[in-house]
Design an enzyme around this catalytic site. Structure first.
Site, PDB file in Angstrom:
ATOM      1  CD  GLU A  69      -1.729  -2.252   1.241  1.00 52.88           C
ATOM      2  OE1 GLU A  69      -2.744  -3.298   0.972  1.00 52.88           O
ATOM      3  OE2 GLU A  69      -0.802  -2.381   1.798  1.00 52.88           O
ATOM      4  CG  HIS A  89      -9.405  -6.452   7.729  1.00 58.86           C
ATOM      5  ND1 HIS A  89      -8.447  -7.418   8.733  1.00 58.86           N
ATOM      6  CD2 HIS A  89      -8.521  -7.025   6.416  1.00 58.86           C
ATOM      7  CE1 HIS A  89      -7.408  -7.979   8.073  1.00 58.86           C
ATOM      8  NE2 HIS A  89      -7.742  -7.839   6.646  1.00 58.86           N
TER       9      HIS A  89
END
Length: 336
Positions: free
Chosen positions: A67, A136
């Site tokens: 990322e 998450h």
């Protein structure tokens, strides 16, 4: 003659917005992890389905699992003039690229005297409700709304998802576009009109109290309003749609009408954006308020994996009902 609105799920509305924007502007590209290969060939929630086949892999790019590199590359591409969309599987992972977002994209126009724009959209999802656990399931919108230079979008309906995503892609500012993972399959009419940033939507009109909410909490606030309508309490529900720019004028107008305010969000209650709205409302509408505003948010804890514990830390419809009744106080009979 206007075409009738299509009934689309939120993920399909987002997919339609991408297809329409890619067709209109050949300088738009999207990059992310497994956005052409996962499941249906459209990322983990299908939003980029059939994009690579239609527009080619030079515009729809799978990337390595990094990322930090992905976001930094997207920022650089945007600074160089490409309208760039970066898809991050979960908003939690966007923190790995925080330097690119906060120290580069958000500050580039200011630091270089407006010599270039940064037309970047970071598309990702947040929120709880489907058992994705602590790493998450976070709601990070307040973090990004706090950063000067970033626009923050929180669509709650299929129509808003379509119209706001197209506006985000056309924007010359870096935009954090936060979808809700628990709402992708919610369906609604889509007019395919662009929706400007900083324009709140009245999701339900009422006269007794204003509730401001987004995404999952918007759905639950509307449920609470219907439940309270059976008791003669008329709740107005406002969806800000964007947290920056934030349409406080619409909220002020509603509060001046109802004279009561509750804010509900899924993010942790402490230091959340609900406090910002209440602070502004108290400052600007003090004389119009009949009672202290109230706010709800998640408990100050990571989101549990257990379904029952996950439900316990996020405000329920019943909790919103109770908060509305508490805000109205002696104006209504308390539940037995």
């Amino acid at each position: 003659m206007n075409k009738p609105a299509q009934q689309l799920t939120i993920w399909r509305a987002l997919n339609a917005a991408l297809h329409d924007e890619f067709t209109e502007d050949p300088d738009v590209m999207i990059m992310g992890e497994d956005i052409t290969t996962w499941g249906t060939g459209g990322g983990i929630y299908g939003v980029t389905r059939k994009m690579a086949e239609t527009f080619g892999k030079h515009r729809v790019r799978d990337t390595p699992i990094s990322e930090e590199a992905l976001i930094s590359a997207g920022v650089g591409a945007a600074m160089a003039g490409t309208r760039t969309i970066v898809e991050i599987m979960y908003s939690d992972f966007s923190l790995l690229g925080a330097d690119g977002l906060i120290n580069q994209a958000a500050k580039s126009r200011y630091m270089f005297g407006g010599q270039f724009a940064t037309p970047l959209v970071l598309r990702t999802n947040g929120g709880s409700g489907i058992g994705k656990a602590a790493q998450h399931s976070q709601s990070l919108e307040t973090l990004y709304a706090h950063i000067p230079g970033l626009e923050v979008v929180v669509p709650s309906t299929a129509n808003d998802a379509y119209g706001l995503l197209r506006t985000a892609i056309k924007s010359n500012n870096p935009t954090i576009f936060l979808e809700h993972k628990g709402l992708y399959y919610d369906k609604g009419p889509v007019t395919k009109e662009l929706i400007p940033f900083g324009q709140a939507r009245t999701a339900r009109e009422g006269k007794d109290i204003t509730v401001v909410a987004t995404q999952l909490m918007l759905s639950r606030s509307l449920e609470a309003a219907e439940e309270l309508a059976e008791r003669g309490i008329d709740v107005e529900v406002i969806d800000p749609r964007t947290l920056y720019p934030l349409d406080m004028d619409s909220i002020y107008a509603s509060v001046q009408k109802t004279r009561h305010l509750v804010v509900a969000h899924e993010a942790v209650r402490d230091f959340g954006w609900g406090g910002e709205i209440i602070g502004n409302a108290v400052q600007e509408c003090w004389n119009e308020l009949d009672a202290a505003p109230r706010r709800l948010g998640a408990a100050r804890t990571p989101i549990p994996y257990s379904e029952e514990l996950e439900k316990a830390v996020i405000p329920s419809t019943g909790a919103i009902v109770a908060e509305i009744l508490a805000a109205l106080g002696s104006k209504v009979a308390q539940p037995a």
